[in-house]
Design an enzyme around this catalytic site. Structure first.
Site, mmCIF file in Angstrom:
data_model
loop_
_atom_site.group_PDB
_atom_site.id
_atom_site.type_symbol
_atom_site.label_atom_id
_atom_site.label_comp_id
_atom_site.label_asym_id
_atom_site.label_seq_id
_atom_site.Cartn_x
_atom_site.Cartn_y
_atom_site.Cartn_z
ATOM 1 C CE1 TYR A 234 79.646 12.803 33.915
ATOM 2 C CE2 TYR A 234 80.501 14.956 34.542
ATOM 3 C CZ TYR A 234 79.587 14.184 33.850
ATOM 4 O OH TYR A 234 78.623 14.789 33.089
ATOM 5 N NE ARG A 382 74.936 4.795 28.030
ATOM 6 C CZ ARG A 382 75.529 5.943 28.330
ATOM 7 N NH1 ARG A 382 76.096 6.676 27.388
ATOM 8 N NH2 ARG A 382 75.563 6.371 29.576
#
Lengths: 411, 411
Positions: A234, A382
């Site tokens: 995913y 991130r």
């Protein structure tokens, strides 16, 4: 002329020109049209959940309306659900540098880490009995460590956490090395060929977790003699939320595989319903129970986005995107505002991890301005750059928004 | 007047009248409208793959278009994907006779059998160290046996296969009993309260596989003090091909659970990304890795068909359907043509298993005449009766077609 924080408009003009040029020259630019993305959103979290490939919806429509709704049980054969784990595995294989028949898809990454570690332990100890240790990458994604610890408890093994680059990380006690290819937190790319060779030199089997690298760079599992590998469907594979994971088992090891989570679908004769387990040969031996077909076929449809895409182009664009983002941050954001965990050399994956004490506040602020990254506690922001659908102008925009929100007092 | 094989037209007229009366009086008749089934098909394989609930398609449309496509990563919270394993578990719980907070959904039945057996072993040995055996139902679904054997190998346990009704099936060596509630092959229903009580009396923990009973009859796990139970989502729960399985862990055992397949989502603080595993409390501790959201939310939507349905009505209709099928076969099929494995008393599930040496040929012939059952080698024809969407007139039609195809020479 410098604005308030020292950025000159000529800096911005230069970055804008560079973005325009890079987008115009991007051989993957048209691939973005294979995805359905919200207008105006800069989505830099494809390393956590990949965007929706447009091919998924019609495939799932057919699965529901025709295959399940009308074909019912016969679709296990008529729509070939039965072989989907191997078929989807063969679609992923080229991204891993694996020849056909070595990848199978199904179950979660966690389950496959357990399956791979136990299998690797048995292979190592079959060749050289008495190896007692599982060496786990000291920077591993935490779940991998939990599963390795669980496997160790059941196997009577001990766990050693080590930086795998250290020359004495492996020795004659090492049965299994569990390694992460790209560090989920820092974005650091580890040297797969080198670590694999040293693990083999010590007589150990190596299991690579490719969750943060597959789909972002060439991997070459076959060439480097990797034993087993796992990874998630995913992230850069865009298979949808919780898409099933894949498991690679090197072909010459398959018929020696003694995996701990067999099922009727990995049996030599699944429909004979025999009381005793007789494993199938080949990669089928690595299958488990009944695969979750909706999620599995969504992943299969998602993999059509790779048609005609060279993984070397993907890697080149990935490095260019992350380079450009770092350059934009350097130019636009006040110096010292963020630390950077991600190496600036080529030993990085397709993400940039910045640090700031207010990371937890900044990430939702960015999202409010249509720039989606994520926060990893305590202080990491991130940003993932999925080369199939992220462009250079978006990268510039993300850095501009980051500069803006990080300038504001937000408490 | 008898026709060629001795059936009188008055027999048929009586059966037709009985079917009409039963369908007219059926309190569940309207529930069939909650399913999308092909016109004219008599689907008697819902014990293998349940039919498509109409609610699934719009739910999956929203999941793809809105939640994944637009919400992307934020849908883990905004669409509450994160808690879906517990939420869907709580939807299944009433069908199992379980209070809230004891059922979690995710992974395959195979994986959950392994998880449950290892967990039960540790519970039993924590209370009374030195128990060495896992007793497996001699008639078990084969995969359960494979997983129990795999768990035994890792735990250093021995496996004993026993008929669980035998008075000496369990003893002071027994740590775990792995039992099937309904025999997948014969349709025999085993006495869950009695076997559970005897296992507990011997000091063992019991794991029930409810795959062939849940959704077809009341189960009362809480009342009978069952320790752990597993079952599959795609049979009488209609969750779609390979729908995720569920795991029941009795509430007072949850905080002692030491499961072998933990993951970040079963951690006390999943987003702290701690290197050490600290299990969550409650049923969350039984979760594993990232759940396959497409398959999981299809199951959630499928469970809406149970709104307002009393499971006691389902059981009553199930027994009436199987009774009626056996009566129709007796009346319409040449005597002695088929054996019957399924008990004629109430100790049966919601299926009828007939035997014939030409079972493998008859099943596809039936399908050609729009009657779908399945074949289990060597000689079993299985017919499953899903009370939510199978009616009595269909049962009669199935028996008529069976009579017809079994009369014809088909070689």
């Amino acid at each position: 002329m410098a604005d308030l924080d020292g950025t000159t408009s000529s800096d911005l003009a230069a970055l804008t020109a560079r973005a325009r040029q890079a987008d115009a020259a991007d051989p993957l630019a048209a691939v973005r049209d294979r995805f359905t993305l919200p207008d105006g959103l800069v989505y830099l979290d494809g390393n956590s959940l990949g965007a929706l490939p447009t091919a998924v919806r019609p495939r799932i429509d057919a699965l529901l309306d025709q295959e399940w709704g009308r074909g019912l049980i016969s679709s296990w054969w008529d729509a070939d659900w039965w072989r989907a784990p191997q078929r989807v595995g063969d679609l992923i294989a080229p991204l891993l540098g694996a020849a056909e028949g070595q990848v199978v898809v199904g179950d979660s990454t966690s389950v496959n880490v357990f399956r791979a570690v136990v299998s690797a332990w048995r292979l190592a100890n079959a060749d050289d009995p008495g190896r007692t240790e599982i060496v786990v990458d000291d920077t591993t994604f935490p779940t991998d460590g939990y599963l390795a610890a669980s496997a160790a408890r059941l196997l009577g093994a001990s766990i050693r956490r080590r930086l795998l680059t250290e020359s004495d990380a492996f020795d004659a006690h090492t049965a299994v090395v569990l390694a992460n290819h790209v560090d989920y937190r820092t974005g650091r790319l580890w040297d797969l060929p080198e670590i694999t060779a040293r693990a083999h030199h010590a007589g150990a089997r190596v299991v690579w977790d490719l969750s943060h690298s597959a789909g972002a760079m060439p991997i070459d599992l076959d060439r480097h003699g990797v034993d087993l590998a796992v990874g998630c469907g995913y992230k850069f594979l865009n298979g949808g939320p919780g898409a099933p994971a894949y498991l690679y088992v090197r072909s010459e090891l398959q018929d020696r595989l003694e995996q701990p989570l067999p099922g009727w679908s990995s049996h030599a004769e699944p429909f004979a319903m025999e009381a005793e387990y007789r494993p199938a040969s080949g990669i089928v031996r690595a299958r488990g129970g009944t695969p979750e077909i909706l999620s599995l076929l969504a992943l299969e449809a998602a993999l059509t986005v790779w048609e005609g895409v060279e993984i070397t182009q993907v890697r080149a664009k990935s490095l260019a995107l992350t380079d450009f983002f770092l350059d934009c941050v350097d130019a636009l954001v006040e110096p010292g505002r963020f630390g950077c965990l991600t190496p600036r050399d080529d030993d990085r994956g397709s993400q940039v991890s910045l640090t700031a004490s207010d990371a937890a506040e900044l990430v939702p602020l960015l999202a409010r301005h249509q720039v989606v990254g994520d926060h990893r506690p305590p202080d990491v922001l991130r940003f993932g750059f999925a080369p199939l659908y992220v462009g250079f102008a978006e990268v510039l925009r993300a850095a501009q928004v980051l500069a803006e929100v990080s300038r504001r007092p937000h408490h």
